[in-house]
Design a protein around this motif. Structure first.
Motif, PDB file in Angstrom:
ATOM      1  N   TYR A  30      -2.485   8.912  -0.414  1.00 36.55           N
ATOM      2  CA  TYR A  30      -2.709   9.418  -1.760  1.00 36.55           C
ATOM      3  C   TYR A  30      -2.261  10.867  -1.818  1.00 36.55           C
ATOM      4  CZ  TYR A  30      -4.972   5.941  -4.685  1.00 36.55           C
ATOM      5  OH  TYR A  30      -5.202   4.872  -5.504  1.00 36.55           O
ATOM      6  N   LEU A  85       0.849  -1.201   0.000  1.00 35.17           N
ATOM      7  CA  LEU A  85       0.000   0.000   0.000  1.00 35.17           C
ATOM      8  C   LEU A  85       0.880   1.245   0.000  1.00 35.17           C
ATOM      9  CD1 LEU A  85      -2.706  -0.695   2.750  1.00 35.17           C
ATOM     10  CD2 LEU A  85      -3.107  -0.468   0.311  1.00 35.17           C
ATOM     11  N   CYS A 144      -8.202  10.464  -1.480  1.00 34.98           N
ATOM     12  CA  CYS A 144      -8.415   9.036  -1.727  1.00 34.98           C
ATOM     13  C   CYS A 144      -9.615   8.852  -2.651  1.00 34.98           C
ATOM     14  CB  CYS A 144      -8.673   8.314  -0.411  1.00 34.98           C
ATOM     15  SG  CYS A 144      -7.250   8.314   0.691  1.00 34.98           S
ATOM     16  N   PRO A 145      -9.607   7.799  -3.478  1.00 40.61           N
ATOM     17  CA  PRO A 145     -10.755   7.530  -4.345  1.00 40.61           C
ATOM     18  C   PRO A 145     -12.007   7.265  -3.509  1.00 40.61           C
ATOM     19  CG  PRO A 145      -8.887   6.128  -4.931  1.00 40.61           C
ATOM     20  CD  PRO A 145      -8.527   6.826  -3.672  1.00 40.61           C
ATOM     21  N   ARG A 185     -13.406   3.666  -1.634  1.00 37.16           N
ATOM     22  CA  ARG A 185     -12.321   2.718  -1.306  1.00 37.16           C
ATOM     23  C   ARG A 185     -11.907   2.890   0.144  1.00 37.16           C
ATOM     24  NH1 ARG A 185      -7.784   1.758  -5.253  1.00 37.16           N
ATOM     25  NH2 ARG A 185      -7.251   0.329  -3.573  1.00 37.16           N
ATOM     26  N   CYS A 225      -7.150   1.988   0.014  1.00 31.16           N
ATOM     27  CA  CYS A 225      -6.347   2.597  -1.046  1.00 31.16           C
ATOM     28  C   CYS A 225      -4.955   3.011  -0.566  1.00 31.16           C
ATOM     29  CB  CYS A 225      -7.072   3.793  -1.637  1.00 31.16           C
ATOM     30  SG  CYS A 225      -7.519   5.012  -0.401  1.00 31.16           S
ATOM     31  N   CYS A 226      -4.814   3.292   0.743  1.00 29.30           N
ATOM     32  CA  CYS A 226      -3.528   3.696   1.290  1.00 29.30           C
ATOM     33  C   CYS A 226      -3.491   3.371   2.780  1.00 29.30           C
ATOM     34  CB  CYS A 226      -3.257   5.177   1.045  1.00 29.30           C
ATOM     35  SG  CYS A 226      -4.411   6.293   1.850  1.00 29.30           S
TER      36      CYS A 226
END
Length: 195
Positions: A88, A84, A93-94, A97, A100-101
């Motif tokens: 972002y 990971l 962040c998307p 999700r 995502c990180c």
């Protein structure tokens, strides 16, 4: 528990600043041993067992150091095989999700979301009450209502010629706001929240 419980009211921003400073801290600056600094509470695994965020005191290379996000996530069994990113870019962040990180994954864990800011914990552990009011709504801020009453009385008293006379008038106006008005400001604040 104290004999009397007091109510502390703060602008909402005073609580959010604590989270914002944590969320946007530069990890390179904070990656150092600070033996006297504040330590985070232990986490809990899904089994209920405690998880320390710090290496033990007898660790060979980093005694009492913070473990870091990757190790904490791996100990929870949430580390993906392909890894990971730390975060972002620009914390964007998307949507939708949750993995995502590292930052997003940790921030959504139940023990993190359930953690109250230090200001709230300090007041609650002493047995007092707290609440937050919106920063930019003067109608809902009892302190602004109080100051409005003081300024109205000050204007009604007429002009002043010296600084000493002005200071005396300000103190007199502050003392002249009836206690009933102060209680009414606080009561109207709570009514605006709950109604």
């Amino acid at each position: 528990m104290p004999k009397r419980a007091f109510l502390f009211l703060f602008p909402l921003e005073s609580c959010l600043l604590t989270w914002r400073s944590i969320a946007h801290a530069d990890p390179k600056e904070s990656w150092k041993l600070c033996a006297d600094g504040p330590r985070m509470y232990d986490s809990r695994f899904s089994t209920g067992k405690s998880q320390s965020f710090y290496f033990p005191d007898d660790h060979l290379s980093m005694p009492s150091w913070f473990k870091g996000m990757a190790i904490i996530i791996a100990e929870h069994g949430l580390w993906p095989a392909d890894g990971l990113p730390v975060q972002y870019p620009s914390f964007c962040c998307p949507s939708g999700r949750t993995d995502c990180c590292c930052r997003r994954l940790l921030f959504l864990q139940p023990d993190f979301t359930g953690q109250k800011p230090q200001l709230q914990e300090a007041i609650r552990c002493c047995g007092h009450l707290y609440d937050f009011y919106p920063k930019y709504y003067c109608e809902m801020n009892f302190i602004e209502q109080y100051w409005g009453s003081v300024k109205l009385q000050f204007r009604a008293m007429g002009h002043t010629t010296t600084m000493e006379e002005m200071e005396a008038k300000v103190v007199e106006c502050l003392d002249d706001v009836p206690l009933l008005h102060i209680w009414w400001f606080i009561l109207s604040f709570f009514l605006s929240i709950f109604l």
